[in-house]
Design a protein around this motif. Sequence first.
Motif, PDB file in Angstrom:
ATOM      1  N   PRO A  18      -2.867  12.130  11.558  1.00  0.00           N
ATOM      2  CA  PRO A  18      -3.786  11.810  10.468  1.00  0.00           C
ATOM      3  C   PRO A  18      -3.017  11.112   9.342  1.00  0.00           C
ATOM      4  N   ALA A  19      -3.607  10.083   8.814  1.00  0.00           N
ATOM      5  CA  ALA A  19      -2.951   9.349   7.735  1.00  0.00           C
ATOM      6  C   ALA A  19      -3.978   8.927   6.697  1.00  0.00           C
ATOM      7  N   CYS A  20      -3.474   8.558   5.535  1.00  0.00           N
ATOM      8  CA  CYS A  20      -4.307   8.047   4.452  1.00  0.00           C
ATOM      9  C   CYS A  20      -3.582   6.830   3.902  1.00  0.00           C
ATOM     10  N   LEU A  21      -4.242   5.696   3.920  1.00  0.00           N
ATOM     11  CA  LEU A  21      -3.643   4.465   3.378  1.00  0.00           C
ATOM     12  C   LEU A  21      -4.394   4.093   2.107  1.00  0.00           C
ATOM     13  N   THR A  22      -3.642   3.988   1.020  1.00  0.00           N
ATOM     14  CA  THR A  22      -4.245   3.741  -0.294  1.00  0.00           C
ATOM     15  C   THR A  22      -3.680   2.478  -0.926  1.00  0.00           C
ATOM     16  N   VAL A  23      -4.559   1.711  -1.535  1.00  0.00           N
ATOM     17  CA  VAL A  23      -4.166   0.539  -2.313  1.00  0.00           C
ATOM     18  C   VAL A  23      -4.693   0.737  -3.725  1.00  0.00           C
ATOM     19  N   ALA A  24      -3.872   0.423  -4.717  1.00  0.00           N
ATOM     20  CA  ALA A  24      -4.332   0.508  -6.107  1.00  0.00           C
ATOM     21  C   ALA A  24      -3.829  -0.695  -6.892  1.00  0.00           C
ATOM     22  N   CYS A  29       0.865  -1.175   0.000  1.00  0.00           N
ATOM     23  CA  CYS A  29       0.000   0.000   0.000  1.00  0.00           C
ATOM     24  C   CYS A  29       0.904   1.229   0.000  1.00  0.00           C
ATOM     25  N   HIS A  30       0.301   2.395  -0.063  1.00  0.00           N
ATOM     26  CA  HIS A  30       1.041   3.644   0.138  1.00  0.00           C
ATOM     27  C   HIS A  30       0.382   4.380   1.298  1.00  0.00           C
TER      28      HIS A  30
END
Lengths: 245, 245
Positions: B90-96, B47-48
């Motif tokens: 605060p974080a944002c975890l993204t999968v693509a 992930c990022h």
Amino acid sequence: MTQDTLTRPDTETQFPVTPRNKVKRMHERGSYDRAVIYPILDAAFLCHVSYVIDGQPFATPTIHWREGDTLYWHGSSASRMLRHLKAGMPACLTVAHLDGLVLARCGFNHSANYRSAMCFGIARLVEDPDEKAAALTALVDRFFPGRDATLRPSTAQEIKATTVIAMEIDEASAKVRAKGVGDDEEDLNLPIWAGVIPVRTVIGTTETSPHVPAGIPVPDPLKVYAEGTPLDAALLAAQRIYEGA
Amino acid sequence: MTQDTLTRPDTETQFPVTPRNKVKRMHERGSYDRAVIYPILDAAFLCHVSYVIDGQPFATPTIHWREGDTLYWHGSSASRMLRHLKAGMPACLTVAHLDGLVLARCGFNHSANYRSAMCFGIARLVEDPDEKAAALTALVDRFFPGRDATLRPSTAQEIKATTVIAMEIDEASAKVRAKGVGDDEEDLNLPIWAGVIPVRTVIGTTETSPHVPAGIPVPDPLKVYAEGTPLDAALLAAQRIYEGA
């Protein structure tokens, strides 16, 4: 970054090393060399762009392309970052390729093989009509050599609806792991299986749209995307053709 | 997010929709459903994670895993985000996942097939020794069913050197494109080739470490990673086994 925060200066081949891009964890896997970083960027179709809006970070997956030291990506004019871009906003564009899962004799030495690159700079909206037109051509031709000239030209409305963002790379680093299991010396004889499970992203069989009139073949330049080709190799080949054009 | 900023409330199956996670561009591709979002997360190894340090956004590629509505990832105790995590950040975890390149009759309708998920929350350091021990076991077993119990146990120093980060998902959204070329009606008869070039990430041939003593076979549960298996299917299978355990 001011000079006194630099731990290594900018050169023709290497990005400067600063507190921002310095590889801290597993620093022996790090590089600041354009010759290492650019092929990692060019071998990927998807990147993740990170930016901050009102203190909230976002990691947005998108398509990127590169011209020299400048990265481009695009969005829609409805994008949430648009209103922040006019003034320029700090961004981080990251590419990561997964190459394998690494299983060791203890949990701690489990790892992954990968190639990643992180780029820092100030993202700006491309507003100049000529720069924007050139970027929209590049967005097609960089991936699909020579294709833009064969297409129905973009309408004014289409161009207006597309946002192009540019970021000159101020700092960047790459991090690569490409090897076997890193077991501790004293674990080597343990009767536990260890090894690498390789992972590869490959091109499948091209599917022609049912609406394409009979007799229109797959264009020759798309041969770089022949079935079974690793995606990274195909994208690097397309970038080489684009740069040679 | 306070109630008055919610455009749709939290439910058992769906995340709330707020200004932060609302899918703005191509909103018809969006979903807030756990049943759509979780398989996208679980099908990825990388992930990022995006976070902000002193106003600078970072998008860091890393390995993630999920327990219910909580995401976990790990880092080293030398990681640059560690000092910020104690207070929660605060974080944002993204999968693509990239599934295909989509070539249309005009530049504007070029696209990609993909499955992506973005998750928002407050990242926190896992400091409780029991929660950390459980997370480090999960980090192995979630990917490689039953493997942790077969390994040389972690040392106190190894546990100390590993940072585990947890984030309860407050909001999330998925965005998926999975179809053919989206040409305009009036472009359909143009004598231009259009189509989809599919892309797939697959498992290669497992490479046993040369140090593994003779007679130690590849463990049975690693059969989910058999050669040629799509990585996303293998990871979903492993997650299903893990959740069933």
